[in-house]
Write a protein that holds these residues in place. Structure first.
Motif, PDB file in Angstrom:
ATOM      1  N   TYR A 140      38.222  47.210  46.381  1.00  0.00           N
ATOM      2  CA  TYR A 140      38.698  46.710  44.967  1.00  0.00           C
ATOM      3  C   TYR A 140      38.314  47.706  43.779  1.00  0.00           C
ATOM      4  O   TYR A 140      36.806  47.925  43.874  1.00  0.00           O
ATOM      5  CB  TYR A 140      39.389  45.445  44.439  1.00  0.00           C
ATOM      6  N   THR A 141      39.171  47.759  42.535  1.00  0.00           N
ATOM      7  CA  THR A 141      38.767  48.364  41.087  1.00  0.00           C
ATOM      8  C   THR A 141      38.033  47.320  40.385  1.00  0.00           C
ATOM      9  O   THR A 141      38.902  46.638  39.982  1.00  0.00           O
ATOM     10  CB  THR A 141      39.154  49.430  40.674  1.00  0.00           C
ATOM     11  N   PRO A 142      37.215  47.228  39.597  1.00  0.00           N
ATOM     12  CA  PRO A 142      37.173  45.249  39.011  1.00  0.00           C
ATOM     13  C   PRO A 142      38.219  46.279  37.296  1.00  0.00           C
ATOM     14  O   PRO A 142      37.792  47.122  36.902  1.00  0.00           O
ATOM     15  CB  PRO A 142      35.747  46.097  37.930  1.00  0.00           C
ATOM     16  N   ALA A 143      38.931  45.292  37.253  1.00  0.00           N
ATOM     17  CA  ALA A 143      39.780  45.244  36.007  1.00  0.00           C
ATOM     18  C   ALA A 143      39.386  44.291  34.462  1.00  0.00           C
ATOM     19  O   ALA A 143      39.641  45.083  33.735  1.00  0.00           O
ATOM     20  CB  ALA A 143      41.709  45.141  36.880  1.00  0.00           C
ATOM     21  N   TYR A 144      39.031  43.151  34.919  1.00  0.00           N
ATOM     22  CA  TYR A 144      38.505  42.458  33.448  1.00  0.00           C
ATOM     23  C   TYR A 144      37.553  41.261  33.875  1.00  0.00           C
ATOM     24  O   TYR A 144      37.384  40.846  35.156  1.00  0.00           O
ATOM     25  CB  TYR A 144      39.904  41.768  34.036  1.00  0.00           C
ATOM     26  N   ARG A 145      36.680  41.131  33.887  1.00  0.00           N
ATOM     27  CA  ARG A 145      35.325  40.675  34.171  1.00  0.00           C
ATOM     28  C   ARG A 145      34.523  39.814  32.813  1.00  0.00           C
ATOM     29  O   ARG A 145      34.478  40.055  31.988  1.00  0.00           O
ATOM     30  CB  ARG A 145      33.560  41.594  34.575  1.00  0.00           C
ATOM     31  N   GLU A 146      34.756  38.436  33.528  1.00  0.00           N
ATOM     32  CA  GLU A 146      34.023  37.617  32.781  1.00  0.00           C
ATOM     33  C   GLU A 146      32.230  36.765  33.423  1.00  0.00           C
ATOM     34  O   GLU A 146      32.083  36.457  32.552  1.00  0.00           O
ATOM     35  CB  GLU A 146      35.087  36.347  32.683  1.00  0.00           C
TER      36      GLU A 146
END
Lengths: 144, 137
Positions: free
Chosen positions: B82-88
């Motif tokens: 999977y590719t990171p799309a949003y990171r908190e």
């Protein structure tokens, strides 16, 4: 003199009021000093088959988690155990978050709500949400 | 009981000011200070720290010269393919040190790890009272 006596006798009452005010503040702020950040923090990963959401939520009862996906948004609701308040307990630090939480994550595409799966391990939640077959990107062959 | 390093939230990498831990790590990795609760009751101190992604086997609890150090290695739970799309948040290890007061019974410290939460129970030492008899000469 009587005035002075009165104000002296009133003093403990003032302290009591101040104390109850302080307690009120402490109750509202009782769940962690990092309260400004959204809880739980989430990460979103995607590929052409769907999305994976991970969230750091240590100490959450997985049975009490409510995960629902509607069209292209996913909502995670749950509760974090509130620390037991006991008489005679003296708090030195209170940084951990507690209480109810709810997060809604906007996904870049629609997902199939019925096929969403979730796993909770060592305080990390992982939700896998597949895309409907009909929505998946398709390779188009160019005919010569 | 006081904390040696400054209070930092989970997102801030830990600033290590302790001499004995200032050596560089061989693995390049971010280290965070776990958010912690500490409370005191009549007989004990209780320290609760959030270390999501750690496991029982990767936890290191060390007591040296009254400094209690918690270290937790965290497994990278980034899903494969999977590719990171949003990171908190960033996945990293956890480390934090606390200076203990002398009144802790250091031999009876108990640790429990459950669902990413580490709970340390630090019993207070019973005051050792010794009666000194003044001898008359």
């Amino acid at each position: 003199m009587t005035m002075l006596m009165n104000s002296v006798f009133d003093l403990p009452d003032v302290f009591r009021q101040l104390d109850s005010l302080r307690r009120g503040f402490e109750n509202t702020l009782s769940c962690g000093s990092s309260a400004a950040a959204a809880f739980p923090p989430v990460n979103l990963y995607v590929n052409q088959d769907g999305a994976v959401i991970t969230a750091e939520m240590p100490g959450v009862d997985p049975d009490g988690l409510d995960i629902s996906a509607v069209a292209d948004s996913m909502t995670i609701t749950g509760q974090r155990q509130t620390a037991e308040e006991e008489e005679g307990q003296n708090w030195h630090r209170r940084e951990r978050r507690c209480g109810r939480f709810s997060r809604t994550v906007q996904l870049p595409f629609r997902v199939e709500g019925d096929r969403v799966t979730a796993r909770y391990r060592d305080g990390v939640l992982e939700v896998t949400a597949p895309r409907p077959e009909s929505d998946k990107p398709r390779k188009v062959k160019v005919e010569a | 009981m006081s904390n040696d390093t400054q209070v930092a939230t989970r997102r801030e990498p830990s600033a290590n000011t302790l001499e004995h831990t200032s050596a560089e790590r061989t693995r390049e990795r971010v280290v965070f200070q776990p958010p912690s609760d500490i409370y005191e009751s009549e007989n004990e101190y209780v320290l609760v720290a959030d270390v999501p992604g750690a496991s029982k086997d990767t936890l290191d609890i060390d007591l040296e010269n009254n400094v209690l150090t918690i270290h937790a290695s965290v497994r990278d739970h980034t899903p494969d393919g999977y590719t990171p799309a949003y990171r908190e948040y960033t996945v990293g290890d956890f480390e934090r040190s606390f200076r203990l007061s002398d009144e802790i019974d250091r031999d009876s410290i108990r640790a429990r790890f459950d669902q990413g939460v580490l709970t340390l129970t630090l019993p207070k030492a019973q005051p050792t009272r010794k009666r000194i008899v003044v001898q008359a000469t």
